[in-house]
Scaffold this motif. Sequence first.
Motif, PDB file in Angstrom:
ATOM      1  N   VAL A  40      11.825   8.997  -4.954  1.00 40.21           N
ATOM      2  CA  VAL A  40      12.496   8.970  -6.259  1.00 40.21           C
ATOM      3  C   VAL A  40      12.869   7.541  -6.645  1.00 40.21           C
ATOM      4  O   VAL A  40      12.859   7.194  -7.836  1.00 40.21           O
ATOM      5  CB  VAL A  40      13.727   9.900  -6.293  1.00 40.21           C
ATOM      6  N   LEU A  41      13.191   6.700  -5.652  1.00 41.65           N
ATOM      7  CA  LEU A  41      13.475   5.298  -5.953  1.00 41.65           C
ATOM      8  C   LEU A  41      12.216   4.577  -6.433  1.00 41.65           C
ATOM      9  O   LEU A  41      12.256   3.783  -7.385  1.00 41.65           O
ATOM     10  CB  LEU A  41      14.044   4.588  -4.724  1.00 41.65           C
ATOM     11  N   LEU A  42      11.080   4.877  -5.784  1.00 42.98           N
ATOM     12  CA  LEU A  42       9.803   4.285  -6.186  1.00 42.98           C
ATOM     13  C   LEU A  42       9.424   4.716  -7.603  1.00 42.98           C
ATOM     14  O   LEU A  42       9.034   3.883  -8.441  1.00 42.98           O
ATOM     15  CB  LEU A  42       8.707   4.701  -5.203  1.00 42.98           C
ATOM     16  N   ILE A  43       9.552   6.011  -7.880  1.00 43.17           N
ATOM     17  CA  ILE A  43       9.178   6.531  -9.207  1.00 43.17           C
ATOM     18  C   ILE A  43      10.117   5.998 -10.279  1.00 43.17           C
ATOM     19  O   ILE A  43       9.694   5.634 -11.386  1.00 43.17           O
ATOM     20  CB  ILE A  43       9.174   8.072  -9.206  1.00 43.17           C
ATOM     21  N   SER A  44      11.417   5.935  -9.962  1.00 46.25           N
ATOM     22  CA  SER A  44      12.379   5.405 -10.928  1.00 46.25           C
ATOM     23  C   SER A  44      12.056   3.957 -11.267  1.00 46.25           C
ATOM     24  O   SER A  44      12.114   3.552 -12.442  1.00 46.25           O
ATOM     25  CB  SER A  44      13.802   5.517 -10.376  1.00 46.25           C
TER      26      SER A  44
ATOM     27  N   SER B  27       0.069   9.684 -12.267  1.00 44.66           N
ATOM     28  CA  SER B  27       0.079  11.131 -12.033  1.00 44.66           C
ATOM     29  C   SER B  27      -0.795  11.514 -10.849  1.00 44.66           C
ATOM     30  O   SER B  27      -0.489  12.459 -10.106  1.00 44.66           O
ATOM     31  CB  SER B  27      -0.380  11.877 -13.289  1.00 44.66           C
ATOM     32  N   ILE B  28      -1.912  10.792 -10.661  1.00 47.00           N
ATOM     33  CA  ILE B  28      -2.804  11.077  -9.522  1.00 47.00           C
ATOM     34  C   ILE B  28      -2.052  10.870  -8.205  1.00 47.00           C
ATOM     35  O   ILE B  28      -2.137  11.685  -7.271  1.00 47.00           O
ATOM     36  CB  ILE B  28      -4.058  10.184  -9.591  1.00 47.00           C
ATOM     37  N   TYR B  29      -1.311   9.763  -8.124  1.00 47.91           N
ATOM     38  CA  TYR B  29      -0.508   9.510  -6.911  1.00 47.91           C
ATOM     39  C   TYR B  29       0.563  10.586  -6.733  1.00 47.91           C
ATOM     40  O   TYR B  29       0.770  11.085  -5.623  1.00 47.91           O
ATOM     41  CB  TYR B  29       0.151   8.141  -6.994  1.00 47.91           C
ATOM     42  N   ILE B  30       1.237  10.959  -7.819  1.00 46.36           N
ATOM     43  CA  ILE B  30       2.299  11.968  -7.750  1.00 46.36           C
ATOM     44  C   ILE B  30       1.755  13.285  -7.221  1.00 46.36           C
ATOM     45  O   ILE B  30       2.385  13.956  -6.390  1.00 46.36           O
ATOM     46  CB  ILE B  30       2.944  12.156  -9.142  1.00 46.36           C
ATOM     47  N   ILE B  31       0.564  13.665  -7.684  1.00 42.33           N
ATOM     48  CA  ILE B  31      -0.035  14.934  -7.251  1.00 42.33           C
ATOM     49  C   ILE B  31      -0.432  14.889  -5.772  1.00 42.33           C
ATOM     50  O   ILE B  31      -0.228  15.849  -5.025  1.00 42.33           O
ATOM     51  CB  ILE B  31      -1.262  15.267  -8.126  1.00 42.33           C
ATOM     52  N   LYS B  32      -0.970  13.755  -5.320  1.00 41.15           N
ATOM     53  CA  LYS B  32      -1.503  13.663  -3.952  1.00 41.15           C
ATOM     54  C   LYS B  32      -0.442  13.422  -2.886  1.00 41.15           C
ATOM     55  O   LYS B  32      -0.598  13.851  -1.738  1.00 41.15           O
ATOM     56  CB  LYS B  32      -2.547  12.549  -3.882  1.00 41.15           C
TER      57      LYS B  32
ATOM     58  N   VAL C 204       4.535  14.576 -13.821  1.00 41.84           N
ATOM     59  CA  VAL C 204       3.240  14.347 -14.478  1.00 41.84           C
ATOM     60  C   VAL C 204       3.404  14.437 -15.997  1.00 41.84           C
ATOM     61  O   VAL C 204       2.890  13.602 -16.747  1.00 41.84           O
ATOM     62  CB  VAL C 204       2.191  15.360 -13.975  1.00 41.84           C
ATOM     63  N   MET C 205       4.154  15.443 -16.447  1.00 42.91           N
ATOM     64  CA  MET C 205       4.420  15.579 -17.886  1.00 42.91           C
ATOM     65  C   MET C 205       5.173  14.354 -18.409  1.00 42.91           C
ATOM     66  O   MET C 205       4.834  13.818 -19.470  1.00 42.91           O
ATOM     67  CB  MET C 205       5.238  16.847 -18.151  1.00 42.91           C
TER      68      MET C 205
ATOM     69  N   MET D 264       0.843  -1.199   0.000  1.00 35.32           N
ATOM     70  CA  MET D 264       0.000   0.000   0.000  1.00 35.32           C
ATOM     71  C   MET D 264       0.881   1.253   0.000  1.00 35.32           C
ATOM     72  O   MET D 264       1.825   1.355   0.775  1.00 35.32           O
ATOM     73  CB  MET D 264      -0.917   0.004   1.228  1.00 35.32           C
ATOM     74  N   LEU D 265       0.620   2.202  -0.866  1.00 32.76           N
ATOM     75  CA  LEU D 265       1.437   3.394  -0.972  1.00 32.76           C
ATOM     76  C   LEU D 265       1.109   4.376   0.145  1.00 32.76           C
ATOM     77  O   LEU D 265      -0.053   4.602   0.476  1.00 32.76           O
ATOM     78  CB  LEU D 265       1.206   4.064  -2.330  1.00 32.76           C
ATOM     79  N   LYS D 266       2.149   4.960   0.710  1.00 35.49           N
ATOM     80  CA  LYS D 266       1.975   5.905   1.805  1.00 35.49           C
ATOM     81  C   LYS D 266       1.701   7.295   1.263  1.00 35.49           C
ATOM     82  O   LYS D 266       2.172   7.672   0.196  1.00 35.49           O
ATOM     83  CB  LYS D 266       3.238   5.932   2.671  1.00 35.49           C
TER      84      LYS D 266
END
Length: 506
Positions: A12-16, A133-138, A77-78, A1-3
Amino acid sequence: MLKNNITITRFVLLISATIFILFHYPFFKFVFSNVDYKSLNGVILIISLVILMLVVNAFMLYLIFFLSRAVGKVLLVMFFIINALAVYFVNTYGVIIDETMIGNILNTNYDESSSFFSIKLVLYVLLLGVLPSIYIIKVKIENVPAKKFLKTSSLTLLFIIVLAFANATNWLWIDKNSKRLGGLAMPWSYSVNTPLFYIHKYKKNKKEIILPNATIADNKKSVMVLVIGESARKQNFSLYGYSKNTNPLLSKIPNVFHFDATSSATYTTAGVKSILDHKDTGDLYEILPNYLYRNNVEVIWRTTNWGEPPVHIKDYQKRDDLKSNCAVNCDYDEVLLAGLKEQILASKKNKILIILHTSTSHGPTYSKKYPAQFETFKPVCNSVELGNCSHDELINAYDNTIVYTDYILSKVIEDLKELKEYNSAMMFVSDHGESLGEKNLYMHGVPLSIAPKEQYEIPFIVWISDSSKQLKPENNLTQHHVFHSVLHFLNIKSPVYDEQMNIFKN
């Protein structure tokens, strides 16, 4: 579950890792296809590329998010939206997002870009772009102290350098395949190649280089119609020995000649520029229509396409300009012929150049590029996702565009035949070729250095009236033969004229 709260390092490790999983299948598919992955060196190279991809993306995101989390979120997001679009086209059409492809994308008009729309494209954007992107924004990202940032970033940079040098034996392989690797690595493919495209475009197009003045050598009435084809590949013309009769009309017309030829590029902007240039150069020299117009030749440009260099003439006519004088099939390239003969006859000049820039064979919607009566070969592919069609359906749809091209060229010849007072000629040259599933590639745009022959072997077809000049027994022509051949046919004397690049006899 994402925090909801996460440190910048973990984020950044998760996004990478997410970018790696979602967008790098094409990259590693290419690597596995071109490396001996059963050898020790191959295993080391693949593992190193995996680690490097993860670490470099994380490192760059770490720098950006430390400086500004708001800017970082906007950029991410872009990246996800553009990555989703890019990977869709890579997976669907086998394209490479290099500098030339960036040029294609930035120069594409609305009609062409809308032809790529599909449900699959929407799903790619929603699942691979919008949802992350929704997760990145929130998510709330907790920053790190400056001291820890400097320590982490320094060690990471050192690790990248060490890993690069540890693979020194593979640098030659990486350099050899740099175009493909760079064009498949997300988001580096477009984020690096987009500014490179604009830098090179600015350098090339600072100022048009004017050619030395030309003179018209006689008063004989002469008209040349130059038809610039779109995505027409030589091997699907029956004039060149293709088994299906795609040239039923041209094959019966006397004084029609065809030559083997190659394009200078695999995309429209460069291909059209080469057809209009006097020599192979990266500079913006004065192109054929501008040059002849400036030197008192009647020049008319009619187009249903895009991507030409700047054209500076009076009679530049687009599809909408021509429709008012069109009676039949006005939504297709036939509109280019509307009132053509009448416009030639209305000219008060003895030397006339007509340029018709077609769009007939441009994919992916081949089946929509010709009127229904030209659907000679069936069944046809009606999907924009060309890989979903059978090979026969795809080839049939494309071949029908060649049948329609054959008709258009025959109509041009019919009009010219009626101009009894003129020496007349028609020249058809394509901007580039087209891939139709060979080697799992579709359409065009692969860098010329690695492009398959289907994307650069093009038709070069010439018709001459009975009273006109004869042709040399040439073969293996280039697009640059057009400039000098047109000058010779119209009897234009110029210091830049090259007799070796002229296809007509003296």
